[in-house]
Scaffold this motif. Structure first.
Motif, PDB file in Angstrom:
ATOM      1  N   ASP A  79       7.280  11.335   3.660  1.00  0.00           N
ATOM      2  CA  ASP A  79       5.989  11.571   3.742  1.00  0.00           C
ATOM      3  C   ASP A  79       5.693  12.080   5.063  1.00  0.00           C
ATOM      4  OD1 ASP A  79       5.549  10.767   0.870  1.00  0.00           O
ATOM      5  OD2 ASP A  79       5.555   8.533   1.687  1.00  0.00           O
ATOM      6  N   THR A  90       8.500   7.563   0.314  1.00  0.00           N
ATOM      7  CA  THR A  90       8.269   7.080  -1.002  1.00  0.00           C
ATOM      8  C   THR A  90       9.391   7.150  -1.916  1.00  0.00           C
ATOM      9  OG1 THR A  90       6.082   7.805  -0.761  1.00  0.00           O
ATOM     10  CG2 THR A  90       6.528   7.331  -2.970  1.00  0.00           C
ATOM     11  N   ARG A  95       7.530   3.146  -4.611  1.00  0.00           N
ATOM     12  CA  ARG A  95       7.323   2.250  -3.506  1.00  0.00           C
ATOM     13  C   ARG A  95       7.436   2.842  -2.036  1.00  0.00           C
ATOM     14  NH1 ARG A  95      11.656  -0.959  -3.510  1.00  0.00           N
ATOM     15  NH2 ARG A  95      12.887   0.491  -4.709  1.00  0.00           N
ATOM     16  N   LYS A  96       6.864   2.311  -1.338  1.00  0.00           N
ATOM     17  CA  LYS A  96       6.622   2.976   0.095  1.00  0.00           C
ATOM     18  C   LYS A  96       7.356   2.189   1.160  1.00  0.00           C
ATOM     19  CE  LYS A  96       2.984   5.701  -0.780  1.00  0.00           C
ATOM     20  NZ  LYS A  96       3.068   7.180  -0.728  1.00  0.00           N
TER      21      LYS A  96
END
Length: 142
Positions: A79, A90, A95-96
């Motif tokens: 990102d 991501t 999920r980050k």
């Protein structure tokens, strides 16, 4: 009745390495190096690492137990990349993760904060990722 936004749990792991942030960044982002350190113990290994280190670039890390009993792909898209400072990504399931690199003279602190997956207990995920960070520190300092 107003719904409140679900607060997602996070796991944070960290290590401080006796090396410059430039060297740490290189070891963290070069596939040939990642294959050497990206495992939590000697009974795991990374078989394949593909990275396109840029905003919106894709990545794939293939990790397996050496006995072949289990394995997984850790993949997704970057990102935000700030060289020697930050990697945000991501994973494929949404999920980050945020990884920061903080220089303090000839030491660098690497901190990784991520949203855990729901199948594995949080403690196991934290210990697994901390073990990988510990292995990275060992690799970087040798």
């Amino acid at each position: 009745m107003k719904k409140t936004k679900d607060i997602k749990p996070e796991i944070t792991v960290e290590t401080t390495v006796k090396s410059s942030v430039e060297k740490i960044w290189k070891l963290w982002t070069t596939p040939a190096d990642i294959i050497q350190w990206n495992n939590p113990s000697s009974d795991w290994h990374s078989l394949r690492v593909e990275i396109d280190l840029k905003d919106e670039g894709r990545f794939l890390f293939r990790m397996e137990a050496k006995d072949g009993s289990t394995g997984f792909d850790h993949c997704g898209k970057y990102d935000k990349i700030i060289t020697n400072e930050l990697i945000e990504y991501t994973v494929a399931d949404g999920r980050k993760t945020i990884i920061t690199f903080i220089s303090n003279g000839n030491d660098t602190t690497v901190t990784e904060t991520f949203e855990p997956e729901t199948e594995t207990p949080v403690e196991i995920q934290r210990d697994f990722c901390q073990a990988i960070l510990n292995n990275f520190k060992k690799y970087a300092e040798n």
